[in-house]
Design a protein around this motif. Structure first.
Motif, short mmCIF file in Angstrom:
data_model
loop_
_atom_site.label_atom_id
_atom_site.label_comp_id
_atom_site.label_asym_id
_atom_site.label_seq_id
_atom_site.Cartn_x
_atom_site.Cartn_y
_atom_site.Cartn_z
N LYS A 1 -7.71 -8.22 -3.56
CA LYS A 1 -7.51 -9.36 -4.53
C LYS A 1 -5.90 -9.73 -4.40
N LYS A 2 -5.29 -8.77 -3.59
CA LYS A 2 -3.65 -8.92 -3.50
C LYS A 2 -3.05 -8.99 -4.64
N THR A 3 -3.45 -7.89 -5.63
CA THR A 3 -2.72 -7.67 -6.73
C THR A 3 -1.43 -7.09 -6.49
N PRO A 4 -0.45 -7.83 -7.32
CA PRO A 4 1.13 -7.07 -6.88
C PRO A 4 1.14 -5.63 -7.32
N TYR B 1 0.92 -1.07 -0.05
CA TYR B 1 0.01 0.07 -0.03
C TYR B 1 0.86 1.31 0.06
N ALA B 2 0.10 2.59 -0.42
CA ALA B 2 1.06 3.68 -0.38
C ALA B 2 -0.11 4.96 0.08
N LEU B 3 0.56 5.87 0.55
CA LEU B 3 -0.43 6.68 1.20
C LEU B 3 0.30 8.23 1.24
N LYS B 4 -0.42 9.35 1.38
CA LYS B 4 -0.21 10.66 1.56
C LYS B 4 -0.88 11.20 2.72
N THR B 5 -0.22 11.95 3.72
CA THR B 5 -0.96 12.64 4.59
C THR B 5 -1.01 14.12 4.52
N GLY B 6 -2.03 14.82 4.89
CA GLY B 6 -1.91 16.42 4.80
C GLY B 6 -2.46 16.83 5.98
N THR B 7 -2.15 18.14 6.39
CA THR B 7 -2.74 18.98 7.56
C THR B 7 -2.60 20.22 7.17
N SER B 8 -3.64 21.00 7.10
CA SER B 8 -3.72 22.33 6.50
C SER B 8 -3.60 23.38 7.67
N THR C 1 -4.04 0.48 -2.40
CA THR C 1 -3.66 -0.73 -2.73
C THR C 1 -3.88 -0.92 -4.22
N PRO C 2 -3.08 -1.79 -5.00
CA PRO C 2 -3.66 -1.87 -6.51
C PRO C 2 -4.92 -2.46 -6.58
N ASP C 3 -5.81 -2.67 -5.32
CA ASP C 3 -7.26 -3.17 -5.64
C ASP C 3 -8.36 -2.24 -5.06
N PHE C 4 -8.05 -1.09 -4.60
CA PHE C 4 -8.78 -0.21 -3.79
C PHE C 4 -8.22 1.05 -3.16
N LEU C 5 -8.92 2.23 -2.94
CA LEU C 5 -8.43 3.36 -2.52
C LEU C 5 -9.41 3.81 -1.55
N VAL C 6 -8.81 4.68 -0.37
CA VAL C 6 -9.38 5.02 0.56
C VAL C 6 -9.07 6.54 0.85
N GLY C 7 -9.99 7.60 1.13
CA GLY C 7 -9.50 8.77 1.27
C GLY C 7 -10.23 9.35 2.43
N VAL C 8 -9.78 9.81 3.14
CA VAL C 8 -10.55 10.42 4.78
C VAL C 8 -10.16 11.95 4.84
N TRP C 9 -10.97 12.64 5.25
CA TRP C 9 -11.07 13.82 5.72
C TRP C 9 -11.65 14.07 7.17
N VAL C 10 -10.90 14.84 7.95
CA VAL C 10 -11.50 15.08 9.27
C VAL C 10 -11.30 16.61 9.53
N GLY C 11 -12.31 17.26 10.07
CA GLY C 11 -12.40 18.81 10.24
C GLY C 11 -13.79 19.34 10.69
N ASN C 12 -13.94 20.41 10.96
CA ASN C 12 -14.96 21.23 11.42
C ASN C 12 -15.77 21.69 10.19
N ALA C 13 -17.09 21.47 10.10
CA ALA C 13 -17.84 21.85 9.00
C ALA C 13 -17.93 23.44 8.85
N ASP C 14 -17.72 24.07 9.76
CA ASP C 14 -17.59 25.58 9.95
C ASP C 14 -16.56 26.12 9.68
N ASN C 15 -15.07 25.34 9.16
CA ASN C 15 -14.02 25.63 8.75
C ASN C 15 -13.20 26.22 10.17
N SER C 16 -13.59 26.14 11.34
CA SER C 16 -12.89 26.41 12.54
C SER C 16 -11.70 25.44 12.61
N PRO C 17 -10.52 25.87 13.35
CA PRO C 17 -9.48 25.08 13.57
C PRO C 17 -9.92 23.82 14.59
N THR C 18 -9.33 22.50 14.27
CA THR C 18 -9.45 21.53 15.42
C THR C 18 -8.41 21.76 16.42
#
Length: 236
Positions: free
Chosen positions: A233-236, A170-177, A189-206
């Motif tokens: 699928k354990k694709t190489p 697998y491979a990944l990249k993080t980000g913090t604004s 992975t070669p078989d699936f991709l997952v993206g996650v965002w965490v934050g406040n809906a009003d754009n206030s800092p966490t």
């Protein structure tokens, strides 16, 4: 980094991680800082990307050229910015560019698909989807090798990390604004991709929630669930 590799740079190319002064479009001075406010001197691009260093990212974008990168975003990827890209300039490398999770995840499909941009699918079906070749697979391999390498990133992410899974495919990249308003992780992975965002809906800092600790916790649990499912699928 992908565009820089296309222009001749390599993972072993050195970049100087030190204090630089830039003048923004509004005329204000900008001094890019790394997440830990430390400078490391000369580092390789591999090391810089593995540890998500901000200053080298700015220097790499400067090398690529803003005009070329604007074209990459708008023409190649089909990105539609909220504001003119000229308002962001080098701040793009620091996470200043507004983007939604769906778009970011779609653009990441070029990495598990050998440089081909594909539509996102929640599940496999018979519907046709559009595909567009963005770059040569050789340059994709250079990026994937780096963002797959969890060992080089130990300095910033630690020996024990939410981003370390029980398999290596697998491979990944993080980000913090800025001000911890956004916490991001996109990984695949070669078989699936997952993206996650965490934050406040009003754009206030966490309260100091980074990409690793915020989105990273959710991302790792979803990835481990999928790695043990029929989607792996354990694709190489």
């Amino acid at each position: 980094y992908l565009k820089a590799f296309e222009k001749g740079l390599r993972p072993y190319t050195l970049v100087d991680d030190r204090e630089y002064k830039y003048i923004t479009a509004l005329g204000f001075p900008l001094y890019p800082k790394n997440f830990d406010f430390q400078y490391r001197g000369e580092v390789t691009l591999h090391y810089a990307l593995s540890n998500s260093l901000n200053v080298p990212a700015v220097k790499v974008l400067e090398y690529v050229g803003l005009g070329d990168f604007y074209n990459f975003l708008e023409i190649d990827l089909g990105f539609k910015p909220i504001q003119s890209l000229g308002n962001y300039q080098l701040g793009i490398a620091l996470g200043a560019l507004e983007i939604n999770l769906g778009s970011l995840a779609k653009y990441f499909t070029i990495f598990p698909n050998k440089g081909v941009l594909k539509d996102l699918k929640i599940y496999a079906d018979t519907k046709t989807s559009t595909e567009k070749k963005i770059t040569d697979p050789a340059y994709i391999q250079l990026v994937n090798k780096i963002i797959n390498d969890r060992k080089t990133g130990i300095e910033q992410f630690g020996l024990k990390s939410e981003l370390n899974l029980f398999q290596d495919n697998y491979a990944l990249k993080t980000g913090t604004s800025r001000d911890f308003k956004d916490s991001w992780v996109v990984g695949f992975t070669p078989d699936f991709l997952v993206g996650v965002w965490v934050g406040n809906a009003d754009n206030s800092p966490t309260q100091g929630v980074s990409g690793q600790l915020g989105a990273g916790n959710i991302w790792s649990e979803v990835m481990e669930l999928l790695l043990g499912s029929e989607y792996n699928k354990k694709t190489p």
